[in-house]
Scaffold this motif. Structure first.
Motif, short mmCIF file in Angstrom:
data_model
loop_
_atom_site.label_atom_id
_atom_site.label_comp_id
_atom_site.label_asym_id
_atom_site.label_seq_id
_atom_site.Cartn_x
_atom_site.Cartn_y
_atom_site.Cartn_z
N VAL A 318 -6.70 -7.95 -16.49
CA VAL A 318 -6.57 -8.39 -15.10
C VAL A 318 -6.50 -7.17 -14.18
N SER A 319 -5.69 -6.20 -14.56
CA SER A 319 -5.53 -5.00 -13.74
C SER A 319 -6.82 -4.20 -13.67
N HIS A 320 -7.55 -4.15 -14.78
CA HIS A 320 -8.81 -3.41 -14.79
C HIS A 320 -9.82 -4.05 -13.84
N THR A 321 -9.87 -5.38 -13.86
CA THR A 321 -10.76 -6.09 -12.94
C THR A 321 -10.41 -5.78 -11.49
N ALA A 322 -9.11 -5.84 -11.18
CA ALA A 322 -8.66 -5.55 -9.82
C ALA A 322 -8.96 -4.10 -9.44
N SER A 323 -8.81 -3.20 -10.39
CA SER A 323 -9.07 -1.78 -10.14
C SER A 323 -10.54 -1.54 -9.81
N LEU A 324 -11.43 -2.16 -10.56
CA LEU A 324 -12.86 -1.99 -10.33
C LEU A 324 -13.27 -2.57 -8.97
N ILE A 325 -12.70 -3.73 -8.64
CA ILE A 325 -13.02 -4.34 -7.35
C ILE A 325 -12.52 -3.47 -6.20
N ALA A 326 -11.32 -2.93 -6.35
CA ALA A 326 -10.75 -2.09 -5.29
C ALA A 326 -11.61 -0.85 -5.07
N GLU A 327 -12.14 -0.29 -6.15
CA GLU A 327 -12.99 0.90 -6.01
C GLU A 327 -14.33 0.55 -5.37
N LYS A 328 -14.91 -0.57 -5.79
CA LYS A 328 -16.22 -0.96 -5.28
C LYS A 328 -16.15 -1.37 -3.81
N GLN A 329 -15.08 -2.07 -3.45
CA GLN A 329 -14.96 -2.59 -2.09
C GLN A 329 -13.96 -1.78 -1.28
N ALA A 330 -13.90 -0.48 -1.51
CA ALA A 330 -12.89 0.37 -0.86
C ALA A 330 -13.01 0.34 0.66
#
Length: 374
Positions: A318-330
């Motif tokens: 779950v955290s990895h998914t959120a981390s990737l989204i946060a980086e992509k949609q910074a």
């Protein structure tokens, strides 16, 4: 706090040591009975700390062993572990202690037959009135005892005291000379240069493969950036190489398929811990197979899209998914949301999930009692 689940009848000597009751008591390891002088011969395995573990590690390892041990046919069975299977695993929140317990249980399973031979040859099993349901605990503690070269466990007073663990530990320590002598006789009997030679070829092959597998980690961009992590690694003496084939010594490289994954030689975990990247949750150790799903989802996620996670998953996924989204949609005005369905989870599982995602830097809130929004 002291847990006492033992039904074993025992009494204490004046010096506080445990003496098993019963008329058929086997001679214990004291100066009057040291008729077999033997130097300790330990199993030559990937040794952990020589200090031993907290009591709860042994209880978790014994439950894992009890649920997975090899049960021999009744005609060939001497050491009995009781009939209990599918035991609930004791809760251990510390990830390092969990890994230690699983490693201890795994090593005990590998050497189950040898450990049983030691218990029988030394008359430890036949001479003491130990309940069958506690033999799993005896097995894992015997493996750890010989791995410490039959030395006492240090820091014994730290953490929760579990009386069953202390009772078994006392019995093993009183039999240490006979147990060490039995281990030495087993090596002589099988003409072994190393105890690992007693393992089947299939097991040794798997061990060799596992020791050569690289260590996969992903960068938690909720707390740091890939560039910052690489800078910390270089300042700690790590050298970045171009491919996994070049990993040797204190090196690392980027994964060719997932941009946020860094790969290391498997033996560098201790060096990584010294950088505090792991303890600060900036770099997360997880198998690459667990990272493919989050990376695949993020690659096709539109700017205004959300993610719904249903089924079996861990807090790290779950955290990895959120981390990737946060980086992509910074640079996005409104970040997408990761919805996590937890309707099938117990309260304890929800608490664990909440604890992990909070430690990873995710902001979360509950919606009704069947879903969690991250």
């Amino acid at each position: 706090m002291v847990k006492n689940k033992s039904n074993r009848t025992s009494k204490l000597k004046k010096d506080g040591s445990l003496v098993p009751s019963g008329k058929d008591q086997a001679p214990v390891d004291d100066p009057a009975h040291r008729d077999i002088p033997a130097a300790p011969h330990t199993l030559q395995t990937n040794g952990h700390s020589q200090l031993g573990f907290p009591d709860k590690v042994y209880t978790l390892a014994s439950a894992i062993f009890q649920n997975n041990h090899l049960e021999k046919p009744s005609a060939q069975r001497v050491v009995n572990y009781g009939k209990k299977r599918g035991l609930p695993l004791p809760k251990v929140k510390d990830a390092e202690l969990q890994r230690a317990a699983y490693e201890l249980a795994f090593n005990t399973l590998k050497y189950q037959e040898l450990l049983e031979d030691i218990m029988i040859d030394s008359r430890f099993y036949l001479g003491l009135p130990i309940p069958e349901d506690e033999m799993g605990l005896v097995a894992v503690m015997l493996y750890d005892f010989q791995d410490r070269k039959f030395l006492p466990r240090e820091h014994i007073g730290e953490g929760e005291i579990i009386q069953d663990v202390r009772d078994v530990e006392n019995l093993l320590f009183r039999f240490k000379t006979k147990l060490a002598a039995s281990l030495a006789r087993c090596r002589i009997k099988h003409n072994l240069l190393s105890i690992e030679c007693i393992l089947p070829e299939s097991v040794k092959t798997k061990q060799e493969r596992s020791s050569s597998l690289p260590l996969y980690t992903w960068v938690n961009t909720l707390k740091t950036s890939i560039d910052e992590v690489q800078c910390v690694l270089r300042s700690a003496g790590f050298l970045q190489v171009k491919s996994i084939e070049q990993l040797e010594g204190q090196t690392f490289c980027k994964d060719p398929h997932c941009g946020d994954i860094l790969v290391f030689p498997t033996q560098l975990k201790a060096q990584l811990s010294s950088t505090k990247l792991l303890s600060d949750h900036k770099l997360i150790i997880q198998d690459k197979s667990c990272s493919l799903g989050p990376n695949a989802v993020c690659s096709v996620l539109p700017e205004d899209g959300d993610v719904l996670m249903v089924g079996c998953f861990s807090g790290l996924s779950v955290s990895h998914t959120a981390s990737l989204i946060a980086e992509k949609q910074a640079n996005a005005t409104n970040l997408p949301t990761v919805y996590v369905c937890v309707s099938d989870c117990t309260d304890s599982q929800r608490e664990d999930l909440q604890r992990v995602v909070s430690a990873m830097g995710c902001k979360s809130k509950h919606k009704l009692d069947v879903s969690m929004i991250l």
